[in-house]
Write a protein that holds these residues in place. Structure first.
Motif, PDB file in Angstrom:
ATOM      1  N   ALA A   1      -5.930   0.879  -7.698  1.00  0.00           N
ATOM      2  CA  ALA A   1      -5.814   0.069  -6.486  1.00  0.00           C
ATOM      3  C   ALA A   1      -6.705  -1.163  -6.566  1.00  0.00           C
ATOM      4  CB  ALA A   1      -6.188   0.910  -5.264  1.00  0.00           C
TER       5      ALA A   1
ATOM      6  N   THR B   1       2.538   1.839  -3.310  1.00  0.00           N
ATOM      7  CA  THR B   1       1.552   2.347  -4.269  1.00  0.00           C
ATOM      8  C   THR B   1       1.339   3.843  -4.091  1.00  0.00           C
ATOM      9  OG1 THR B   1       0.417   0.199  -4.289  1.00  0.00           O
ATOM     10  CG2 THR B   1      -0.811   2.104  -5.110  1.00  0.00           C
ATOM     11  N   VAL B   2       1.202   4.292  -2.845  1.00  0.00           N
ATOM     12  CA  VAL B   2       1.014   5.725  -2.580  1.00  0.00           C
ATOM     13  C   VAL B   2       2.245   6.518  -3.008  1.00  0.00           C
ATOM     14  CG1 VAL B   2       0.721   7.448  -0.751  1.00  0.00           C
ATOM     15  CG2 VAL B   2      -0.640   5.357  -0.718  1.00  0.00           C
TER      16      VAL B   2
ATOM     17  N   ILE C   1      -5.559   4.604  -0.126  1.00  0.00           N
ATOM     18  CA  ILE C   1      -4.705   4.892  -1.286  1.00  0.00           C
ATOM     19  C   ILE C   1      -5.238   6.091  -2.056  1.00  0.00           C
ATOM     20  CG2 ILE C   1      -3.981   4.011  -3.542  1.00  0.00           C
ATOM     21  CD1 ILE C   1      -3.819   1.230  -2.235  1.00  0.00           C
TER      22      ILE C   1
ATOM     23  N   THR D   1      -6.016   6.344  -8.668  1.00  0.00           N
ATOM     24  CA  THR D   1      -5.781   5.755  -7.351  1.00  0.00           C
ATOM     25  C   THR D   1      -6.894   4.785  -6.953  1.00  0.00           C
ATOM     26  OG1 THR D   1      -6.755   7.763  -6.395  1.00  0.00           O
ATOM     27  CG2 THR D   1      -4.358   7.626  -6.448  1.00  0.00           C
TER      28      THR D   1
ATOM     29  N   LEU E   1       0.830  -1.196   0.000  1.00  0.00           N
ATOM     30  CA  LEU E   1       0.000   0.000   0.000  1.00  0.00           C
ATOM     31  C   LEU E   1       0.871   1.254   0.000  1.00  0.00           C
ATOM     32  CD1 LEU E   1      -3.210   0.594   2.071  1.00  0.00           C
ATOM     33  CD2 LEU E   1      -1.390   2.301   2.127  1.00  0.00           C
TER      34      LEU E   1
ATOM     35  N   GLY F   1      -2.938   9.183  -1.946  1.00  0.00           N
ATOM     36  CA  GLY F   1      -2.192   9.210  -3.208  1.00  0.00           C
ATOM     37  C   GLY F   1      -2.610  10.291  -4.174  1.00  0.00           C
TER      38      GLY F   1
END
Length: 360
Positions: free
Chosen positions: A247, A66-67, A260, A243, A63, A264
């Protein structure tokens, strides 16, 4: 759409800087005060973040990666693509401010608040925002030096040291002293929240005072501002969509997708302003203008999205099931049915809490 009253105060501060800019000795005093206020702000960030939460957050490394990719890879790519809008929609200074906006780390407070309202993974949002801010202290100046370059960005080892001393060192000091002052900070978080707002107001006043003293406001016309707002609206919409659906494609559950999306897709005014004041010096006012506009836009849009996420059918059904289960337990327990109402009303305390005013 909701408008945070603090944004009105923020705009009033810009007006004050336009009418009564700080000059000479007053400018030096205001600049020193804003530097100290931002350092204290990040000290509070460090004191608020539980070390155990930070360590637990490392378990959600996918996670956080990803951010970070959204914040420091996808955003800058779109910022570089906006170069094609010069000079049709944007002037070169406004484009540089827009590109700098895409390099700034994510927010902390607003990501947590909106994730909580939407019933997402709040611990993940806390850690994602904090990790992004810490990484950005070093990565944002490096990206700015590489992508902006030239004489407009005064990047050097000295500027990086200034940013680290102003942001990272106070944060780490807050972490070290958390065991002694953490309880006090938690109990007085609303009062200490004024420090957040006051810090940003000081930095905004300092930056725009310098802009007035440099006489650079003639470079911005209402038509250019309208073009900037349009570009930022498209940028925010694209990042919110990427996002959320990205995700989902990566296999994250609903709670993680919410964290996220909010961590994000947003940019931090608290981190971006002091960095811009160091990197852009006298040109900081134009550099932070796109960030200020984007910040207000993201707050308004994300507030609406968070409330809608809280009303998702799956969340409503889950809340009903939990309330029904609590009622059954209360009926079975000795003492009657009065406890059932109490249990049901407290099933989701987060939804009932008032939304905090946040700037992140």
């Amino acid at each position: 759409m909701p408008i945070d009253p603090y944004i009105v105060v923020l705009l009033a501060t810009v007006g004050l800087a336009a009418l009564l800019p700080a000059r000479g000795t007053a400018a030096d005093v205001v600049s020193g005060a804003s530097t100290a206020a931002i350092a204290f702000l990040f000290f509070l960030y460090g004191a608020r973040l539980s070390t155990r939460e930070a360590l637990d957050g490392l378990k959600h490394w996918r996670l956080h990666v990803t951010v970070l990719v959204c914040t420091f890879v996808l955003f800058p790519v779109f910022g570089l693509a906006a170069r094609g809008l010069v000079p049709v929609l944007l002037t070169q200074p406004l484009y540089q401010g827009l590109l700098f906006l895409t390099l700034v780390p994510s927010t902390i407070q607003s990501s947590i608040a909106f994730t909580s309202i939407a019933r997402g993974n709040v611990p993940a949002a806390i850690c994602a925002g904090s990790f992004s801010s810490l990484v950005g202290i070093v990565l944002t100046p490096l990206l700015a030096a590489g992508l902006l370059g030239g004489d407009d960005v005064g990047f050097s080892t000295d500027s990086l040291v200034k940013i680290v001393l102003q942001l990272l060192v106070p944060f780490l000091a807050g972490q070290v002293l958390r065991r002694w002052i953490g309880g006090f900070v938690t109990r007085h978080k609303k009062v200490l929240g004024l420090v957040d707002r006051g810090s940003i107001l000081l930095v905004v006043y300092t930056a725009f005072s310098e802009g007035m003293n440099q006489g650079i406001w003639h470079q911005v016309s209402p038509l250019r501002l309208a073009g900037l707002l349009g570009v930022e609206a498209v940028l925010l919409a694209v990042m919110l969509a990427l996002t959320w659906y990205g995700a989902r494609a990566l296999g994250f559950g609903r709670a993680d997708r919410i964290a996220i999306q909010f961590a994000g897709s947003k940019k931090s005014l608290a981190s971006g302003l002091p960095m811009a004041s160091v990197l852009f010096a006298g040109h900081a006012s134009l550099a932070v203008l796109p960030l200020m506009l984007f910040h207000q836009m993201q707050l308004m849009v994300c507030a609406v999205i968070a409330k809608r996420r809280a009303r998702d059918p799956e969340v409503t059904e889950e809340a009903s099931e939990e309330a029904a289960g609590a009622s059954e337990e209360a009926l079975d327990a000795p003492g009657g049915t009065g406890a059932a109402e109490t249990e049901g009303s407290a099933a989701h305390p987060v939804q009932g809490q008032p939304q905090d005013r946040v700037l992140g």
